[in-house]
Design an enzyme around this catalytic site. Sequence first.
Site, PDB file in Angstrom:
ATOM      1  N   HIS A 172      46.766  51.755  41.002  1.00  0.00           N
ATOM      2  CA  HIS A 172      45.753  50.898  41.643  1.00  0.00           C
ATOM      3  C   HIS A 172      44.678  51.800  41.801  1.00  0.00           C
ATOM      4  CE1 HIS A 172      45.286  49.165  45.747  1.00  0.00           C
ATOM      5  NE2 HIS A 172      44.624  48.356  44.889  1.00  0.00           N
ATOM      6  N   ASN A 187      46.499  48.770  50.903  1.00  0.00           N
ATOM      7  CA  ASN A 187      46.444  47.313  51.328  1.00  0.00           C
ATOM      8  C   ASN A 187      47.391  46.809  52.778  1.00  0.00           C
ATOM      9  OD1 ASN A 187      44.234  46.346  49.913  1.00  0.00           O
ATOM     10  ND2 ASN A 187      45.268  46.504  48.083  1.00  0.00           N
ATOM     11  N   SER A 205      46.928  44.807  43.537  1.00  0.00           N
ATOM     12  CA  SER A 205      46.819  45.224  45.084  1.00  0.00           C
ATOM     13  C   SER A 205      48.221  44.959  45.846  1.00  0.00           C
ATOM     14  CB  SER A 205      45.781  44.469  45.655  1.00  0.00           C
ATOM     15  OG  SER A 205      44.477  44.469  44.857  1.00  0.00           O
ATOM     16  N   GLU A 237      45.878  54.965  43.680  1.00  0.00           N
ATOM     17  CA  GLU A 237      47.450  55.119  44.203  1.00  0.00           C
ATOM     18  C   GLU A 237      48.440  54.615  43.083  1.00  0.00           C
ATOM     19  OE1 GLU A 237      47.661  51.492  46.973  1.00  0.00           O
ATOM     20  OE2 GLU A 237      48.737  52.711  48.101  1.00  0.00           O
TER      21      GLU A 237
HETATM   22  P1  NAD Z   1      38.226  39.569  39.144  1.00  0.00           P
HETATM   23  O1  NAD Z   1      38.217  38.304  39.543  1.00  0.00           O
HETATM   24  O2  NAD Z   1      36.804  40.298  39.191  1.00  0.00           O
HETATM   25  O3  NAD Z   1      38.419  39.786  37.491  1.00  0.00           O
HETATM   26  C1  NAD Z   1      39.759  39.094  37.189  1.00  0.00           C
HETATM   27  C2  NAD Z   1      39.467  39.212  35.491  1.00  0.00           C
HETATM   28  O4  NAD Z   1      40.960  38.431  34.943  1.00  0.00           O
HETATM   29  C3  NAD Z   1      38.630  38.128  35.266  1.00  0.00           C
HETATM   30  O5  NAD Z   1      37.515  38.537  34.521  1.00  0.00           O
HETATM   31  C4  NAD Z   1      39.328  36.782  34.669  1.00  0.00           C
HETATM   32  O6  NAD Z   1      38.812  36.317  33.546  1.00  0.00           O
HETATM   33  C5  NAD Z   1      40.479  37.596  34.019  1.00  0.00           C
HETATM   34  N1  NAD Z   1      41.723  36.996  33.548  1.00  0.00           N
HETATM   35  C6  NAD Z   1      42.328  35.893  34.407  1.00  0.00           C
HETATM   36  N2  NAD Z   1      43.285  35.391  33.890  1.00  0.00           N
HETATM   37  C7  NAD Z   1      43.663  36.156  32.587  1.00  0.00           C
HETATM   38  C8  NAD Z   1      44.303  36.142  31.343  1.00  0.00           C
HETATM   39  N3  NAD Z   1      45.227  35.233  31.255  1.00  0.00           N
HETATM   40  N4  NAD Z   1      44.117  37.108  30.509  1.00  0.00           N
HETATM   41  C9  NAD Z   1      43.224  38.104  30.722  1.00  0.00           C
HETATM   42  N5  NAD Z   1      42.380  38.107  31.813  1.00  0.00           N
HETATM   43  C10 NAD Z   1      42.375  37.146  32.634  1.00  0.00           C
HETATM   44  O7  NAD Z   1      39.074  40.412  39.992  1.00  0.00           O
HETATM   45  P2  NAD Z   1      39.370  42.004  40.453  1.00  0.00           P
HETATM   46  O8  NAD Z   1      38.518  42.075  41.619  1.00  0.00           O
HETATM   47  O9  NAD Z   1      38.781  42.740  39.074  1.00  0.00           O
HETATM   48  O10 NAD Z   1      40.923  42.245  40.613  1.00  0.00           O
HETATM   49  C11 NAD Z   1      41.634  42.364  39.356  1.00  0.00           C
HETATM   50  C12 NAD Z   1      42.883  43.181  39.853  1.00  0.00           C
HETATM   51  O11 NAD Z   1      42.487  44.330  40.368  1.00  0.00           O
HETATM   52  C13 NAD Z   1      43.635  42.196  40.706  1.00  0.00           C
HETATM   53  O12 NAD Z   1      45.026  42.434  40.433  1.00  0.00           O
HETATM   54  C14 NAD Z   1      43.329  42.669  42.192  1.00  0.00           C
HETATM   55  O13 NAD Z   1      44.357  42.733  43.269  1.00  0.00           O
HETATM   56  C15 NAD Z   1      43.106  44.139  41.857  1.00  0.00           C
HETATM   57  N6  NAD Z   1      42.307  45.110  42.779  1.00  0.00           N
HETATM   58  C16 NAD Z   1      41.108  44.529  43.146  1.00  0.00           C
HETATM   59  C17 NAD Z   1      40.424  45.465  43.983  1.00  0.00           C
HETATM   60  C18 NAD Z   1      39.083  44.733  44.489  1.00  0.00           C
HETATM   61  O14 NAD Z   1      38.504  45.227  45.427  1.00  0.00           O
HETATM   62  N7  NAD Z   1      38.569  43.713  44.191  1.00  0.00           N
HETATM   63  C19 NAD Z   1      40.591  46.661  44.271  1.00  0.00           C
HETATM   64  C20 NAD Z   1      41.925  47.189  43.688  1.00  0.00           C
HETATM   65  C21 NAD Z   1      42.522  46.399  42.936  1.00  0.00           C
END
Ligand code: NAD
Length: 306
Positions: free
Chosen positions: A153, A203, A132, A165
């Site tokens: 994204h 964002n 993000s 994005e």
């Molecule tokens: P989340 O907490 O739901 O999931 C993150 C996952 O990453 C978890 O399953 C965790 O176990 C895994 N993880 C952590 N360390 C790891 C490693 N070393 N190797 C492999 N997997 C690992 O988070 P999310 O909301 O899915 O966000 C993930 C990404 O997407 C982030 O970069 C976030 O900024 C981005 N994002 C999130 C949103 C949102 O609304 N939540 C929207 C767009 C983008």
Amino acid sequence: MTIEAPRPSVVDVSHVKVFGIIGAGQMGLGIAQVAAQTGHDVILLDASLDLAEKGRAKLAKSLDRLVEKGKLGGTERDAVLARVRAAKDASELVTADVVVEAATENMDVKIKLFQAADAAMKPGAILASNTSSISITKLAGATKRPDFVAGMHFMNPVPVMKLCEIVRGVQSSDNTIQVLTALARAMGKTTILSKDIPGFLVNRMLIPFLNEACFALQEGVGTPEDLDLAGKLGLNHPMGPLELADLIGLDTCLFIAEVLHREFGDDKYRPASILRNLVAAGWVGRKSGRGFYVYDEKGNKTKSAL
Ligand code: NAD
């Protein structure tokens, strides 16, 4: 005023058959679902095989809910799930044509994952991040394929939200941007193109808005419910800012706010203390069952937590 580069032309992406997805959390599973629904094989990774398998089981449950609601046929559900394979580590990314990293929003974690994925992936395969806010150029710098790295994204929830994005890092090649753009479109998304500037386009606007709602809450300007009604009925947003922050994950919101604050060096981006406190308490929103609101096991909001 700078003039934007021309929009990328659309290229053929029929050669992209195998998707690697790193991070089987809410975003990774959403991307896996859409990738598999659009005919791609998916290699799903998390920090361990056990976590990747748990992620796949979660995906199976959400596909089941779609079948119950009549939004997906049983045969399609089985076909989609059969295309998603849980994998033990990055070495299994060797067959991937495109890898999308969607792990926890943390620079150190992502740098290590980019190094491991880059070492395992075949030459010419594209390594994208769903980050993000983290600099795509810095992630690219951790690899030996910086021209094959860019941001992809997706929005949350991925199967529902129409936007993707695309973020051009300093070294991203035109071909990388064209392939990711065409791929996102083939996955049913509309694309926008952003430069690699903190927060990108979405964002940069969203996080200051959510953070401002946190300041209004901690100043006692209104209740969480009234702040969310202000967003929904006053601004015509589908969700209020606090319930949206809970959906995104307060940990992710805080991390992005900190990136904006640090990288722009402007105090207007400083994260509200209520956001810091909720994250410190582990109450990071819907995924933990509690944030600004309390959620039941199905993720339904039950009442205000404050
Ligand atoms: P989340 O907490 O739901 O999931 C993150 C996952 O990453 C978890 O399953 C965790 O176990 C895994 N993880 C952590 N360390 C790891 C490693 N070393 N190797 C492999 N997997 C690992 O988070 P999310 O909301 O899915 O966000 C993930 C990404 O997407 C982030 O970069 C976030 O900024 C981005 N994002 C999130 C949103 C949102 O609304 N939540 C929207 C767009 C983008």
